[in-house]
Write an enzyme that holds these catalytic residues in place. Sequence first.
Site, PDB file in Angstrom:
ATOM      1  N   LYS A  54       0.840  -1.212   0.000  1.00  0.00           N
ATOM      2  CA  LYS A  54       0.000   0.000   0.000  1.00  0.00           C
ATOM      3  C   LYS A  54       0.869   1.254   0.000  1.00  0.00           C
ATOM      4  CE  LYS A  54      -4.045  -1.936   2.301  1.00  0.00           C
ATOM      5  NZ  LYS A  54      -4.883  -1.881   3.532  1.00  0.00           N
ATOM      6  N   HIS A  93      -0.176  -7.332  17.559  1.00  0.00           N
ATOM      7  CA  HIS A  93      -1.281  -8.304  17.513  1.00  0.00           C
ATOM      8  C   HIS A  93      -1.900  -8.427  18.889  1.00  0.00           C
ATOM      9  CE1 HIS A  93       2.491 -10.530  17.917  1.00  0.00           C
ATOM     10  NE2 HIS A  93       2.686 -10.442  16.616  1.00  0.00           N
TER      11      HIS A  93
HETATM   12  C1  LIG Z   1       7.627  -4.012  21.907  1.00  0.00           C
HETATM   13  C2  LIG Z   1       6.626  -4.406  22.975  1.00  0.00           C
HETATM   14  C3  LIG Z   1       6.181  -3.143  23.678  1.00  0.00           C
HETATM   15  C4  LIG Z   1       5.429  -5.102  22.307  1.00  0.00           C
HETATM   16  O1  LIG Z   1       4.372  -5.141  23.189  1.00  0.00           O
HETATM   17  P1  LIG Z   1       3.024  -6.004  23.117  1.00  0.00           P
HETATM   18  O2  LIG Z   1       1.886  -5.073  23.245  1.00  0.00           O
HETATM   19  O3  LIG Z   1       3.164  -7.100  24.065  1.00  0.00           O
HETATM   20  O4  LIG Z   1       2.974  -6.711  21.718  1.00  0.00           O
HETATM   21  P2  LIG Z   1       2.376  -6.251  20.306  1.00  0.00           P
HETATM   22  O5  LIG Z   1       1.562  -7.358  19.807  1.00  0.00           O
HETATM   23  O6  LIG Z   1       1.749  -4.906  20.332  1.00  0.00           O
HETATM   24  O7  LIG Z   1       3.687  -6.122  19.433  1.00  0.00           O
HETATM   25  C5  LIG Z   1       4.389  -7.241  19.059  1.00  0.00           C
HETATM   26  C6  LIG Z   1       5.296  -6.823  17.934  1.00  0.00           C
HETATM   27  O8  LIG Z   1       6.118  -5.742  18.363  1.00  0.00           O
HETATM   28  C7  LIG Z   1       7.300  -5.770  17.597  1.00  0.00           C
HETATM   29  N1  LIG Z   1       8.412  -5.488  18.489  1.00  0.00           N
HETATM   30  C8  LIG Z   1       9.054  -6.320  19.324  1.00  0.00           C
HETATM   31  N2  LIG Z   1      10.027  -5.665  19.979  1.00  0.00           N
HETATM   32  C9  LIG Z   1      10.000  -4.397  19.555  1.00  0.00           C
HETATM   33  C10 LIG Z   1      10.772  -3.232  19.858  1.00  0.00           C
HETATM   34  N3  LIG Z   1      11.752  -3.266  20.736  1.00  0.00           N
HETATM   35  N4  LIG Z   1      10.477  -2.080  19.221  1.00  0.00           N
HETATM   36  C11 LIG Z   1       9.475  -2.030  18.315  1.00  0.00           C
HETATM   37  N5  LIG Z   1       8.712  -3.105  17.987  1.00  0.00           N
HETATM   38  C12 LIG Z   1       8.970  -4.258  18.609  1.00  0.00           C
HETATM   39  C13 LIG Z   1       7.410  -7.138  16.935  1.00  0.00           C
HETATM   40  O9  LIG Z   1       7.281  -6.970  15.547  1.00  0.00           O
HETATM   41  C14 LIG Z   1       6.250  -7.906  17.511  1.00  0.00           C
HETATM   42  O10 LIG Z   1       5.604  -8.721  16.577  1.00  0.00           O
HETATM   43  P3  LIG Z   1       6.290 -10.098  16.074  1.00  0.00           P
HETATM   44  O11 LIG Z   1       6.812 -10.782  17.283  1.00  0.00           O
HETATM   45  O12 LIG Z   1       5.183 -10.827  15.394  1.00  0.00           O
HETATM   46  O13 LIG Z   1       7.371  -9.662  15.135  1.00  0.00           O
HETATM   47  C15 LIG Z   1       7.246  -5.393  23.985  1.00  0.00           C
HETATM   48  O14 LIG Z   1       7.603  -6.552  23.301  1.00  0.00           O
HETATM   49  C16 LIG Z   1       8.485  -4.840  24.669  1.00  0.00           C
HETATM   50  O15 LIG Z   1       8.398  -4.055  25.604  1.00  0.00           O
HETATM   51  N6  LIG Z   1       9.641  -5.294  24.215  1.00  0.00           N
HETATM   52  C17 LIG Z   1      10.889  -4.908  24.800  1.00  0.00           C
HETATM   53  C18 LIG Z   1      11.364  -3.621  24.193  1.00  0.00           C
HETATM   54  C19 LIG Z   1      12.797  -3.502  24.468  1.00  0.00           C
HETATM   55  O16 LIG Z   1      13.434  -4.410  24.897  1.00  0.00           O
HETATM   56  N7  LIG Z   1      13.330  -2.322  24.202  1.00  0.00           N
HETATM   57  C20 LIG Z   1      14.700  -2.135  24.438  1.00  0.00           C
HETATM   58  C21 LIG Z   1      15.112  -0.774  24.029  1.00  0.00           C
HETATM   59  S1  LIG Z   1      14.424   0.424  25.108  1.00  0.00           S
END
Ligand SMILES: CC(C)(COP(=O)(O)OP(=O)(O)OC[C@H]1O[C@@H](n2cnc3c(N)ncnc32)[C@H](O)[C@@H]1OP(=O)(O)O)[C@@H](O)C(=O)NCCC(=O)NCCS
Length: 109
Positions: A54, A93
């Site tokens: 898209k 998701h």
């Molecule tokens: C990113 C995060 C907030 C997702 O939260 P959630 O609401 O449980 O999950 P969601 O379904 O909304 O999102 C999942 C998707 O987030 C994405 N994701 C994972 N880690 C991510 C990150 N650090 N930044 C951005 N996106 C991230 C992935 O694509 C994942 O999907 P996938 O596993 O199918 O690829 C959570 O995994 C998190 O806090 N991760 C740790 C972040 C981290 O370690 N940061 C370090 C630097 S400060």
Amino acid sequence: MAIGIDIVYVPRMRNKDALAKRILSPEEFSIYNTRMDKEEFLAGRFAAKEAFLKAKRSGVGQVPFHTISVIYDGNGAPVLLFNNQKYEVSISHDGEYAVAVVIIEEMKK
Ligand SMILES: CC(C)(COP(=O)(O)OP(=O)(O)OC[C@H]1O[C@@H](n2cnc3c(N)ncnc32)[C@H](O)[C@@H]1OP(=O)(O)O)[C@@H](O)C(=O)NCCC(=O)NCCS
């Protein structure tokens, strides 16, 4: 800049290993095989690929899905690779739905 978004009904991706093999890149398929949440993962990747098309203003069918690859950077954040270029992607998701947004910077005018 161009933006694309897509939403996918997760149960459509249940027990879809053959579909996964066809639409995922080899790198994505390796990750898929390690995941417990296969249907959420596949739904998120499907959404990301459609969101990319898209943003790119390409129709489905013009770009084979397996040539679009969403892997992870060093922080665990997803990054979309296509033709050796990186694009911003975000995936979420929850329950029965997965969504993805893609931004293509170079389409700035
Ligand atoms: C990113 C995060 C907030 C997702 O939260 P959630 O609401 O449980 O999950 P969601 O379904 O909304 O999102 C999942 C998707 O987030 C994405 N994701 C994972 N880690 C991510 C990150 N650090 N930044 C951005 N996106 C991230 C992935 O694509 C994942 O999907 P996938 O596993 O199918 O690829 C959570 O995994 C998190 O806090 N991760 C740790 C972040 C981290 O370690 N940061 C370090 C630097 S400060």
